[in-house]
Design an enzyme around this catalytic site. Structure first.
Site, PDB file in Angstrom:
ATOM      1  N   GLY A 292      -7.708   9.170  -2.890  1.00  0.00           N
ATOM      2  CA  GLY A 292      -6.247   8.797  -2.663  1.00  0.00           C
ATOM      3  C   GLY A 292      -4.953   8.103  -3.748  1.00  0.00           C
TER       4      GLY A 292
ATOM      5  N   ARG B  80      -4.083 -13.080 -10.359  1.00  0.00           N
ATOM      6  CA  ARG B  80      -3.300 -13.766 -10.024  1.00  0.00           C
ATOM      7  C   ARG B  80      -3.486 -15.352 -10.857  1.00  0.00           C
ATOM      8  NH1 ARG B  80      -3.192  -9.740  -4.701  1.00  0.00           N
ATOM      9  NH2 ARG B  80      -1.406  -8.568  -5.275  1.00  0.00           N
TER      10      ARG B  80
ATOM     11  N   HIS C 164     -11.764 -10.871   0.152  1.00  0.00           N
ATOM     12  CA  HIS C 164      -9.976 -10.479  -0.782  1.00  0.00           C
ATOM     13  C   HIS C 164      -9.101 -11.177   0.424  1.00  0.00           C
ATOM     14  CE1 HIS C 164      -6.823  -9.535  -2.800  1.00  0.00           C
ATOM     15  NE2 HIS C 164      -7.013  -8.032  -2.271  1.00  0.00           N
TER      16      HIS C 164
HETATM   17  O1  TXD Z   1      -7.204  -5.685  -4.353  1.00  0.00           O
HETATM   18  C1  TXD Z   1      -6.966  -5.252  -3.379  1.00  0.00           C
HETATM   19  N1  TXD Z   1      -8.070  -4.473  -3.011  1.00  0.00           N
HETATM   20  C2  TXD Z   1      -5.744  -4.302  -3.182  1.00  0.00           C
HETATM   21  C3  TXD Z   1      -6.190  -3.307  -1.796  1.00  0.00           C
HETATM   22  C4  TXD Z   1      -4.796  -4.467  -3.999  1.00  0.00           C
HETATM   23  C5  TXD Z   1      -3.667  -3.746  -3.280  1.00  0.00           C
HETATM   24  C6  TXD Z   1      -3.847  -2.177  -2.327  1.00  0.00           C
HETATM   25  N2  TXD Z   1      -4.681  -2.656  -1.496  1.00  0.00           N
HETATM   26  C7  TXD Z   1      -4.749  -2.014  -0.608  1.00  0.00           C
HETATM   27  O2  TXD Z   1      -5.117  -0.518  -1.368  1.00  0.00           O
HETATM   28  C8  TXD Z   1      -3.724  -1.406  -0.039  1.00  0.00           C
HETATM   29  O3  TXD Z   1      -4.231  -2.253   1.390  1.00  0.00           O
HETATM   30  C9  TXD Z   1      -3.952   0.025   0.726  1.00  0.00           C
HETATM   31  O4  TXD Z   1      -5.393   0.107   2.161  1.00  0.00           O
HETATM   32  C10 TXD Z   1      -5.090   0.827  -0.704  1.00  0.00           C
HETATM   33  C11 TXD Z   1      -3.779   1.899  -1.175  1.00  0.00           C
HETATM   34  O5  TXD Z   1      -2.615   1.792  -1.709  1.00  0.00           O
HETATM   35  P1  TXD Z   1      -1.988   1.674  -2.341  1.00  0.00           P
HETATM   36  O6  TXD Z   1      -0.389   1.270  -2.360  1.00  0.00           O
HETATM   37  O7  TXD Z   1      -2.020   3.041  -3.621  1.00  0.00           O
HETATM   38  O8  TXD Z   1      -0.895   2.648  -0.798  1.00  0.00           O
HETATM   39  P2  TXD Z   1      -0.610   3.967  -0.607  1.00  0.00           P
HETATM   40  O9  TXD Z   1       0.258   4.764  -1.749  1.00  0.00           O
HETATM   41  O10 TXD Z   1      -0.081   4.513   0.835  1.00  0.00           O
HETATM   42  O11 TXD Z   1      -1.474   5.008  -0.898  1.00  0.00           O
HETATM   43  C12 TXD Z   1      -3.016   5.815  -0.089  1.00  0.00           C
HETATM   44  C13 TXD Z   1      -2.430   6.949  -0.252  1.00  0.00           C
HETATM   45  C14 TXD Z   1      -1.929   8.200   0.237  1.00  0.00           C
HETATM   46  O12 TXD Z   1      -1.096   8.597  -0.449  1.00  0.00           O
HETATM   47  C15 TXD Z   1      -2.357   8.716   1.474  1.00  0.00           C
HETATM   48  O13 TXD Z   1      -2.128  10.039   1.891  1.00  0.00           O
HETATM   49  C16 TXD Z   1      -3.801   8.379   1.035  1.00  0.00           C
HETATM   50  O14 TXD Z   1      -4.292   7.382   0.834  1.00  0.00           O
HETATM   51  N3  TXD Z   1      -4.547   8.986   2.285  1.00  0.00           N
HETATM   52  C17 TXD Z   1      -5.971   9.244   2.447  1.00  0.00           C
HETATM   53  N4  TXD Z   1      -6.276  10.127   1.050  1.00  0.00           N
HETATM   54  C18 TXD Z   1      -7.849  11.128   1.276  1.00  0.00           C
HETATM   55  N5  TXD Z   1      -7.817  11.024   2.282  1.00  0.00           N
HETATM   56  C19 TXD Z   1      -7.055  10.286   4.167  1.00  0.00           C
HETATM   57  N6  TXD Z   1      -8.172  10.110   4.992  1.00  0.00           N
HETATM   58  C20 TXD Z   1      -6.431   8.970   3.175  1.00  0.00           C
HETATM   59  N7  TXD Z   1      -5.639   8.816   4.534  1.00  0.00           N
HETATM   60  C21 TXD Z   1      -4.755   8.570   3.906  1.00  0.00           C
END
Ligand code: TXD
Length: 319
Positions: free
Chosen positions: A10, A152, A176
């Site tokens: 990701g 936080r 969480h």
């Molecule tokens: O404290 C915590 N754990 C949370 C988690 C804090 C903040 C954000 N939280 C979660 O992290 C959020 O709810 C998302 O589920 C993830 C990632 O957040 P982000 O802001 O990085 O999301 P983005 O910018 O959309 O990036 C996700 C990437 C994107 O580039 C997609 O193309 C890719 O994931 N993606 C994949 N990569 C690999 N394989 C698959 N199948 C795939 N699907 C989407």
């Protein structure tokens, strides 16, 4: 000695921030993976060009092929979709569970010896599913949430008491989600329990309750402000602290979503608890004494996680 290898599954908002932080800290070579064609490659090239300015040596590459994560020492998973305003973390379950299946396969096939830090939401369910799909040992798969939630909590406490963030040691346990458990009885400022500071008149129970609530909704507050996604600077910073603890065998005790096998009366779940991170991954789950209110709150949080896992099993019969 060859540099360590960090794979980021990701390469979105958190993934890119992870890569930048890991490069600046010279934690190792970095592979950005994503299904979006070109995006990981573009971010890798852009980040590599920070090297001459920042003075870091790190091989940074982008890929759409899991084979390129081979031999990673640490894998940090943010693949999936983040929240939009009005969405709960749980609303992401159906989509992100399918993503965890493909990520788990990729890790099993190409980086089975890695320490895996899952960030994808709903975190407590996704880290459990990722461990199931990858088949890695439970001590080598952990979820990042407690370090963020505790940060936080600590930020709001530092503002309330007018002290340095360096002197606040805050603990948040449980899932969480809205049921997370900020533990004021283990939260201190320069070793002084927050409850004692309240008795000294430095703050009030009402102010503490408001801070606990703001911590619980800390993610939603940022989603509401950003509108296009969720927090990424502090989540990335939190996961990097966990990765550094593993790579440096630091024996840090951090609030992590760790696999429980009887601790806190819980078996077979991932829940936010104090855990020691060292070269063997999650080396120990620390069972702290909780007062009745904290025990009750943790049970509510554990029950919420159990519901998420049932939802996962209903979607994917292999779980
Ligand atoms: O404290 C915590 N754990 C949370 C988690 C804090 C903040 C954000 N939280 C979660 O992290 C959020 O709810 C998302 O589920 C993830 C990632 O957040 P982000 O802001 O990085 O999301 P983005 O910018 O959309 O990036 C996700 C990437 C994107 O580039 C997609 O193309 C890719 O994931 N993606 C994949 N990569 C690999 N394989 C698959 N199948 C795939 N699907 C989407």
């Amino acid at each position: 000695m060859a540099r360590k290898k960090i794979a980021l599954i990701g390469s979105g908002m958190i993934g890119g921030t992870l890569a930048h932080l890991a490069a600046k800290k010279e934690m190792g070579d970095i592979v950005l993976f994503d299904i979006a064609e070109g995006m990981p490659q573009g971010k890798a090239l852009d980040l590599a060009q920070c090297g001459p300015i920042e003075g870091f040596d790190a091989k940074i590459s982008g890929t759409n092929d899991y084979a390129d994560i081979a031999g990673a020492d640490v894998v940090i998973v943010t693949a999936g979709v983040p929240r939009k305003p009005g969405m709960s973390r749980d609303d992401l379950l159906g989509i992100n569970l399918k993503v965890m299946k493909s990520v788990g396969e990729g890790i099993k096939n190409h980086a089975p010896d890695a320490f895996v830090i899952c960030i994808t939401n709903p975190l407590d369910a996704m880290v459990w599913a990722l461990r199931e799909f990858s088949g890695l040992p439970h001590n080598k798969v952990v979820g990042m949430a407690g370090v963020l939630d505790s940060a936080r909590f600590a930020t709001f406490l530092a503002w309330e008491f007018g002290v340095s963030v360096k002197d606040v040691n805050a603990f948040v346990l449980g899932g969480h989600g809205d049921t997370m458990v900020p533990v004021t009885s283990y939260t201190t400022i320069s070793g002084i329990p927050v409850d004692d500071l309240i008795k000294m008149g430095k703050s009030s129970k009402e102010a503490m309750d408001a801070i606990v609530q703001r911590t619980r909704s800390g993610g939603g507050e940022i989603v509401g402000l950003l509108k296009t996604g969720s927090a990424y600077y502090a989540p990335a910073t939190s996961a990097i602290a966990m990765a550094e603890a593993y790579l440096g065998d630091q024996k840090r005790i951090l609030p992590c979503a760790a696999h429980l096998s009887g601790q806190y009366g819980v078996d077979g779940l991932y829940v936010g608890v104090p855990a020691m991170i060292g070269a063997d991954g999650i080396e120990e789950v620390i069972e702290i004494a909780l007062n009745d209110e904290e025990k009750g709150n943790l049970k509510v949080s554990v029950d919420a996680v159990k519901e998420l896992l049932e939802a996962c099993k209903a979607i994917d019969s292999s779980l």
